[in-house]
Design an enzyme around this catalytic site. Structure first.
Site, short mmCIF file in Angstrom:
data_model
loop_
_atom_site.label_atom_id
_atom_site.label_comp_id
_atom_site.label_asym_id
_atom_site.label_seq_id
_atom_site.Cartn_x
_atom_site.Cartn_y
_atom_site.Cartn_z
N LYS A 1 -6.59 47.27 45.48
CA LYS A 1 -6.01 47.14 44.13
C LYS A 1 -6.35 45.79 43.53
O LYS A 1 -6.86 45.69 42.41
CB LYS A 1 -4.47 47.26 44.17
CG LYS A 1 -3.93 48.52 44.78
CD LYS A 1 -2.41 48.55 44.74
CE LYS A 1 -1.73 47.50 45.60
NZ LYS A 1 -1.85 47.72 47.04
N ARG B 1 6.33 49.58 42.30
CA ARG B 1 6.27 49.99 43.70
C ARG B 1 7.44 50.88 44.08
O ARG B 1 7.51 51.32 45.23
CB ARG B 1 6.30 48.75 44.59
CG ARG B 1 4.93 48.29 45.09
CD ARG B 1 5.16 47.03 45.91
NE ARG B 1 4.15 46.77 46.88
CZ ARG B 1 3.08 45.99 46.68
NH1 ARG B 1 2.88 45.42 45.52
NH2 ARG B 1 2.24 45.77 47.65
N ARG C 1 -8.64 40.12 56.59
CA ARG C 1 -8.17 39.18 55.57
C ARG C 1 -7.29 38.11 56.21
O ARG C 1 -7.32 36.95 55.80
CB ARG C 1 -7.37 39.92 54.48
CG ARG C 1 -6.92 38.98 53.37
CD ARG C 1 -6.35 39.70 52.18
NE ARG C 1 -5.09 40.36 52.48
CZ ARG C 1 -4.43 41.13 51.63
NH1 ARG C 1 -4.91 41.35 50.42
NH2 ARG C 1 -3.30 41.69 51.97
N ARG D 1 -2.86 34.98 55.37
CA ARG D 1 -1.63 35.41 54.71
C ARG D 1 -0.56 35.75 55.73
O ARG D 1 -0.83 36.47 56.70
CB ARG D 1 -1.92 36.62 53.82
CG ARG D 1 -1.71 36.31 52.36
CD ARG D 1 -2.15 37.42 51.49
NE ARG D 1 -1.27 38.58 51.57
CZ ARG D 1 -1.31 39.59 50.71
NH1 ARG D 1 -2.18 39.58 49.74
NH2 ARG D 1 -0.50 40.61 50.84
N ARG E 1 4.48 47.55 56.16
CA ARG E 1 4.13 47.69 54.74
C ARG E 1 3.62 49.10 54.44
O ARG E 1 3.92 49.66 53.39
CB ARG E 1 3.10 46.62 54.34
CG ARG E 1 3.75 45.25 54.19
CD ARG E 1 2.77 44.11 54.33
NE ARG E 1 1.72 44.13 53.34
CZ ARG E 1 0.54 43.52 53.49
NH1 ARG E 1 0.26 42.88 54.62
NH2 ARG E 1 -0.35 43.56 52.55
P1 B4P Z 1 -6.30 44.52 48.29
O1 B4P Z 1 -5.92 45.94 48.42
O2 B4P Z 1 -6.99 44.10 47.04
O3 B4P Z 1 -4.95 43.84 48.67
P2 B4P Z 1 -3.72 43.41 47.74
O4 B4P Z 1 -3.97 43.65 46.29
O5 B4P Z 1 -3.46 42.04 48.14
O6 B4P Z 1 -2.54 44.38 48.06
P3 B4P Z 1 -1.31 44.25 49.05
O7 B4P Z 1 -0.53 45.50 48.84
O8 B4P Z 1 -1.84 43.97 50.42
O9 B4P Z 1 -0.45 42.97 48.66
P4 B4P Z 1 0.44 42.50 47.42
O10 B4P Z 1 0.02 41.12 47.12
O11 B4P Z 1 0.41 43.49 46.28
O12 B4P Z 1 -7.35 44.02 49.40
C1 B4P Z 1 -7.12 43.97 50.77
C2 B4P Z 1 -8.38 43.53 51.55
O13 B4P Z 1 -9.33 44.58 51.58
C3 B4P Z 1 -9.11 42.32 50.96
O14 B4P Z 1 -9.41 41.45 52.01
C4 B4P Z 1 -10.38 42.90 50.34
O15 B4P Z 1 -11.49 42.03 50.41
C5 B4P Z 1 -10.65 44.12 51.22
N1 B4P Z 1 -11.27 45.20 50.46
C6 B4P Z 1 -10.92 45.64 49.23
N2 B4P Z 1 -11.71 46.67 48.86
C7 B4P Z 1 -12.57 46.92 49.91
C8 B4P Z 1 -13.62 47.88 50.15
N3 B4P Z 1 -13.95 48.84 49.23
N4 B4P Z 1 -14.25 47.85 51.33
C9 B4P Z 1 -13.94 46.91 52.27
N5 B4P Z 1 -12.96 45.96 52.11
C10 B4P Z 1 -12.29 45.97 50.93
O16 B4P Z 1 1.95 42.50 47.99
C11 B4P Z 1 2.38 41.65 49.05
C12 B4P Z 1 3.92 41.71 49.21
O17 B4P Z 1 4.57 41.19 48.02
C13 B4P Z 1 4.54 43.10 49.38
O18 B4P Z 1 4.50 43.55 50.73
C14 B4P Z 1 6.01 42.83 48.88
O19 B4P Z 1 6.80 42.21 49.86
C15 B4P Z 1 5.81 41.88 47.73
N6 B4P Z 1 5.69 42.59 46.44
C16 B4P Z 1 4.58 42.61 45.64
N7 B4P Z 1 4.80 43.37 44.54
C17 B4P Z 1 6.08 43.85 44.66
C18 B4P Z 1 6.88 44.73 43.85
N8 B4P Z 1 6.40 45.26 42.73
N9 B4P Z 1 8.13 45.01 44.27
C19 B4P Z 1 8.62 44.49 45.39
N10 B4P Z 1 7.93 43.66 46.21
C20 B4P Z 1 6.66 43.34 45.85
#
Ligand code: B4P
Length: 195
Positions: free
Chosen positions: A15, A90, A129, A135, A146
């Protein structure tokens, strides 16, 4: 008309990766609630102090806190033409809150891009990652939690957006560039629909 697009999918589905690429192309801001929360944690704000242990456990930060933070971010000038939501909503209450916030602005959700990836590659990606970015919530136990929370609280939102006719499913288990091509096409279609 402003365009509002949600990037939806399990943790590690890409995402954030995809939203940041599209944001750079289209001059629409990416609003990542995860990044906003991590910034509160690193600055040691009151919200950051509440969010830190919750994020490290893999649970979700309470809806009212995240929604207030999102509302404030969306009020900034750069979001006047729309926003790409990465990691929000979410939960069902967050989705309802977002509908209300967008209605106040005379807008609505234009598209929900569901980036679909099976569990096994997700665990691999997030473990990688962890090695690169360190992280605190990318440990194998927290990743499993998660994913569990995603299935219980977030995945059911797909039905809501399917019923609204805005859900677009994209195969996220491909190269970043291949996924990005489909994401761009879906975003362009949503922008045309908003005109
Ligand atoms: P991403 O999938 O881009 O990870 P993210 O956006 O950071 O999502 P995530 O759900 O993990 O965390 P968030 O910050 O939203 O990429 C992951 C990895 O995959 C990267 O290293 C990337 O390079 C690699 N990758 C991507 N595409 C690829 C492909 N096609 N092939 C190979 N590799 C690839 O949330 C973190 C925490 O914050 C949550 O657990 C929660 O506690 C809190 N939070 C955030 N939003 C919230 C909400 N709305 N409500 C409540 N809590 C919330």
């Amino acid at each position: 008309m402003a365009v509002y697009i949600i990037f939806f999918g399990p943790p590690g589905s890409g995402k954030g990766t995809q939203a940041s690429r599209v944001a750079a192309d289209l001059a629409i801001p990416q609003i990542s609630t995860g990044d906003l929360l991590r910034s509160h944690v690193s600055q040691g704000t009151a919200l950051g102090k509440v969010a830190k242990p919750i994020m490290e456990s893999g649970a979700l930060v309470p809806d009212d806190l995240v929604t207030a933070m999102l509302r404030e971010r969306l009020a900034q000038k750069d979001a006047s033409g729309g926003a790409l939501f990465d990691g929000y909503p979410r939960t069902v209450p967050q989705a309802a809150a977002l509908d209300g916030i967008l209605a106040e602005r005379g807008g609505k959700v234009g598209a929900v891009l569901f980036i679909d990836v099976p569990d096994a590659p997700i665990v691999d990606r997030l473990v990688k990652r962890a090695a690169l970015e360190g992280r605190a919530d990318d440990t194998p136990e927290t990743i499993r939690e998660r994913l569990r929370v995603y299935r219980e609280k977030t995945a059911p939102l797909a039905d809501r957006y399917q019923a609204a006719g805005v859900l677009r499913t994209i195969d996220g288990f491909r190269s970043i560039d291949a996924v990005a091509a489909d994401v761009r096409a879906a975003v362009e279609a949503a922008r045309k629909g908003a005109r």
